[in-house]
Design an enzyme around this catalytic site. Sequence first.
Site, PDB file in Angstrom:
ATOM      1  N   GLY A  80       0.816  -1.214   0.000  1.00  0.00           N
ATOM      2  CA  GLY A  80       0.000   0.000   0.000  1.00  0.00           C
ATOM      3  C   GLY A  80       0.843   1.254   0.000  1.00  0.00           C
ATOM      4  O   GLY A  80       2.013   1.217  -0.376  1.00  0.00           O
ATOM      5  N   HIS A 105       4.296   2.156  -8.115  1.00  0.00           N
ATOM      6  CA  HIS A 105       3.376   1.014  -8.059  1.00  0.00           C
ATOM      7  C   HIS A 105       2.468   1.018  -9.289  1.00  0.00           C
ATOM      8  O   HIS A 105       2.204  -0.019  -9.887  1.00  0.00           O
ATOM      9  CB  HIS A 105       2.482   1.090  -6.810  1.00  0.00           C
ATOM     10  CG  HIS A 105       3.204   0.910  -5.521  1.00  0.00           C
ATOM     11  ND1 HIS A 105       3.346   1.923  -4.613  1.00  0.00           N
ATOM     12  CD2 HIS A 105       3.814  -0.165  -4.975  1.00  0.00           C
ATOM     13  CE1 HIS A 105       4.011   1.486  -3.555  1.00  0.00           C
ATOM     14  NE2 HIS A 105       4.305   0.219  -3.747  1.00  0.00           N
ATOM     15  N   VAL A 147      10.926   3.905 -11.020  1.00  0.00           N
ATOM     16  CA  VAL A 147      10.294   5.165 -11.438  1.00  0.00           C
ATOM     17  C   VAL A 147      10.825   6.258 -10.509  1.00  0.00           C
ATOM     18  O   VAL A 147      10.875   6.073  -9.287  1.00  0.00           O
ATOM     19  CB  VAL A 147       8.756   5.071 -11.351  1.00  0.00           C
ATOM     20  CG1 VAL A 147       8.107   6.373 -11.792  1.00  0.00           C
ATOM     21  CG2 VAL A 147       8.256   3.918 -12.218  1.00  0.00           C
ATOM     22  N   SER A 156       9.160   5.892  -3.580  1.00  0.00           N
ATOM     23  CA  SER A 156       9.064   4.935  -2.491  1.00  0.00           C
ATOM     24  C   SER A 156       7.979   5.410  -1.537  1.00  0.00           C
ATOM     25  O   SER A 156       7.788   6.619  -1.353  1.00  0.00           O
ATOM     26  CB  SER A 156      10.404   4.886  -1.736  1.00  0.00           C
ATOM     27  OG  SER A 156      10.223   4.294  -0.471  1.00  0.00           O
TER      28      SER A 156
END
Length: 285
Positions: A29, A35, A176, A185
């Site tokens: 999450g 992500h 990325v 992060s």
Amino acid sequence: MKVFTTAKEVREHYRISVLRHPGFVPTMGALHEGHLSLVEQAVNSCRMVAVSIFVNPTQFNDPDDLLKYPRTLDADLQMLSGVLRENDFVFTPSVEEIYPEPDTRRFDFGDLEHVMEGLHRPGHFNGVAQVVSRLFDLIRPSVAFFGQKDFQQLAIIKELARRDFPKIEIVACPIVREKDGLAMSSRNRRLLPQHRERAGEIFRTLVAAAAMASDYETSEIKEFVDDRINMIPDFRLDYFEIVEAETLVPVRAAIEMAPEKTYCGCVALFAGAVRLIDNIEIRLH
Ligand code: PAF
């Protein structure tokens, strides 16, 4: 997209939709663009995609780190709803769902776990292997997507899949970065503004270190990284290693490096109280 909290719901979804081996993106999450790039890659190549959101307690060697790990489920689901399709699903299990009993399994990844994060975060990769194997058993993906920012984790998961889940393809996805080069992060949101402002220097240091590889001794490159990171106010280097990309064997001297091989420069550091990692590919030219 659907949201499930139990393995039973996942199995029922497979039964109804006939598809049963999705592309899988495991996460903890606090989702960001990094992500999303994994999820987009999964959506572009798989007919069904599963994303898990589970903050895995067994991979935190520091209880304070577990406590402070950002939990932003509503925002995460909102973000995913923009990318996932009707038949795709998010799996947000409870700790009891993943670990109905305490997981006492001990994984042995040999030399892969005796360097870098393995040395600095004892038990971390055992916890990662526990949760990933558990999630692989529950989700039964055909392919799973992992970011290259966690370079050592990726090597460990490839080894786990090779041994225990040979039918699951592991896809490595590029890091990325923010505009100033900081690797995305979930931990970045814990950075104090003044630390965030200085954090672009991490990637600039890695780029400069990679450019030195053909002309400098390994010890000189390490010293360079050490100096540059420790010079940033409130930053402290934890380690910098140059490792062979497949085996993660650390390079001790320039003479050990071969032009046909790929290496990785891996850094871990503290920006104030927040621990960050990053890495860069290194080749001789
Ligand atoms: O990389 C992460 O976010 C986690 O280590 C993972 C792979 C989801 C396991 O908890």
